[in-house]
Design a protein around this motif. Structure first.
Motif, PDB file in Angstrom:
ATOM      1  N   LYS A 126       9.909  25.852 -31.751  1.00  0.00           N
ATOM      2  CA  LYS A 126       9.119  24.766 -31.171  1.00  0.00           C
ATOM      3  C   LYS A 126       7.709  25.258 -30.881  1.00  0.00           C
ATOM      4  N   VAL A 127       6.728  24.568 -31.399  1.00  0.00           N
ATOM      5  CA  VAL A 127       5.332  24.976 -31.267  1.00  0.00           C
ATOM      6  C   VAL A 127       4.552  23.980 -30.418  1.00  0.00           C
ATOM      7  N   TYR A 128       4.772  22.694 -30.626  1.00  0.00           N
ATOM      8  CA  TYR A 128       4.049  21.728 -29.821  1.00  0.00           C
ATOM      9  C   TYR A 128       4.827  20.423 -29.723  1.00  0.00           C
ATOM     10  N   ALA A 129       4.409  19.610 -28.775  1.00  0.00           N
ATOM     11  CA  ALA A 129       4.892  18.236 -28.681  1.00  0.00           C
ATOM     12  C   ALA A 129       3.713  17.322 -28.971  1.00  0.00           C
ATOM     13  N   ALA A 130       3.992  16.172 -29.554  1.00  0.00           N
ATOM     14  CA  ALA A 130       2.925  15.240 -29.911  1.00  0.00           C
ATOM     15  C   ALA A 130       3.269  13.842 -29.434  1.00  0.00           C
ATOM     16  N   GLY A 131       2.246  13.112 -29.039  1.00  0.00           N
ATOM     17  CA  GLY A 131       2.423  11.725 -28.629  1.00  0.00           C
ATOM     18  C   GLY A 131       1.316  10.866 -29.201  1.00  0.00           C
ATOM     19  N   LEU A 132       1.663   9.673 -29.687  1.00  0.00           N
ATOM     20  CA  LEU A 132       0.671   8.752 -30.232  1.00  0.00           C
ATOM     21  C   LEU A 132       0.363   7.667 -29.207  1.00  0.00           C
ATOM     22  N   TYR A 133      -0.936   7.466 -28.957  1.00  0.00           N
ATOM     23  CA  TYR A 133      -1.412   6.440 -28.035  1.00  0.00           C
ATOM     24  C   TYR A 133      -2.230   5.411 -28.816  1.00  0.00           C
TER      25      TYR A 133
END
Length: 289
Positions: A126-133
């Protein structure tokens, strides 16, 4: 972040190592000098007899405070449900999240120990988490998809094209869950963006150079937030924050091709993280009932 959704990273060790799989789980055999519960770069190993059983422990991250948030389950990163970002005319609403897994390719050929084959293992870290706004006004332009299932939405490129082409802000927030240097992050991102620009113009190359300059020479620590904000289909804002929300824009990328390619990397027909697109599709299904 390659187009296929995985990056091959070569890691060398100071001692010969053989990697095999056992019951579908990668295992690293001795000799490997690690103390019990010792930390190996990018991963955590736990001793088990005469082998090292490779397990990955996700790091937790939070920079949300008391605001309402959604927790991304794989990484435990908490995303605010609404953000106000530099350069945006209004607040943006969270539509979907995902924890990105980087695939690491390990290989070794220690012939001095009698191993005759090159052994590979692909291991997710796991390297990052992403969220779309998105700007909530975009939903009024998606009436044609009202009542559609998440599965149908996910498979319909015209809907995602409609979101991208809308002259309304949308932003991808990337929260790192481990340390990574800026050059490595950019190289992986560029590896995904550049193939999507078939005939780059001088403006495209200049935009990519500006984009690269945001990350070069910067150590990106765990919990660093990277905001990639499309203010319209031709212009994108890049902001880094090492502690909370950004107060300014670090770079303005003015290239329709680069802006489109980046959106395609995450939400196109062959996204680097299909689960992010699936999460966004679920968010759209709920909103467009």
């Amino acid at each position: 972040m390659a187009a296929a959704g995985a990056i091959s990273v070569w890691i060398s060790t100071s001692t010969p190592t053989k990697i095999t799989t056992f019951n579908t789980k990668p295992r690293i055999s001795y000799p490997l000098k690690l103390s019990r519960n010792g930390i190996y770069p990018l991963s955590t190993f736990e001793k088990n007899g005469h082998e090292q059983n490779f397990t990955i422990k996700a790091a937790a991250s939070s920079s949300v405070g008391s605001a309402e948030y959604t927790e991304e389950p794989a990484t435990k990163v908490k995303f605010q449900r609404s953000l106000s970002l530099p350069g945006c005319s209004t607040s943006l609403s969270l539509l979907g999240t995902d924890g990105y897994v980087l695939c690491l390719s390990f290989a070794a050929l220690p012939t001095n120990l009698g191993y005759r084959e090159k052994v590979f293992a692909i291991i997710g870290v796991k390297v990052y988490a992403a969220g779309l706004y998105v700007n909530d006004s975009v939903f009024s332009r998606l009436d044609a998809w009202r009542g559609s299932s998440a599965a149908d939405i996910q498979q319909d490129p015209s809907l995602f094209n409609k979101i991208f082409e809308a002259d309304l802000e949308k932003s991808l927030l990337i929260v790192l869950v481990r340390d990574i240097d800026g050059k490595t992050f950019w190289d992986a991102l560029d590896e995904a963006i550049s193939p999507r620009i078939k005939s780059p113009t001088a403006d495209d190359k200049s935009a990519l150079s500006t984009f690269r300059g945001v990350f070069q020479g910067k150590p990106l620590k765990k919990e660093t937030s990277i905001f990639l904000t499309w203010v319209d289909p031709t212009k994108m804002l890049v902001s880094l924050s090492f502690d909370g929300m950004p107060s300014s824009v670090d770079a303005t990328i003015e290239s329709p091709n680069v802006a489109s390619a980046l959106f395609d990397v995450f939400l196109g027909g062959d996204p680097v993280s299909p689960t992010l697109k699936a999460s966004v599709a679920k968010g759209l299904e709920a909103t467009l009932k």
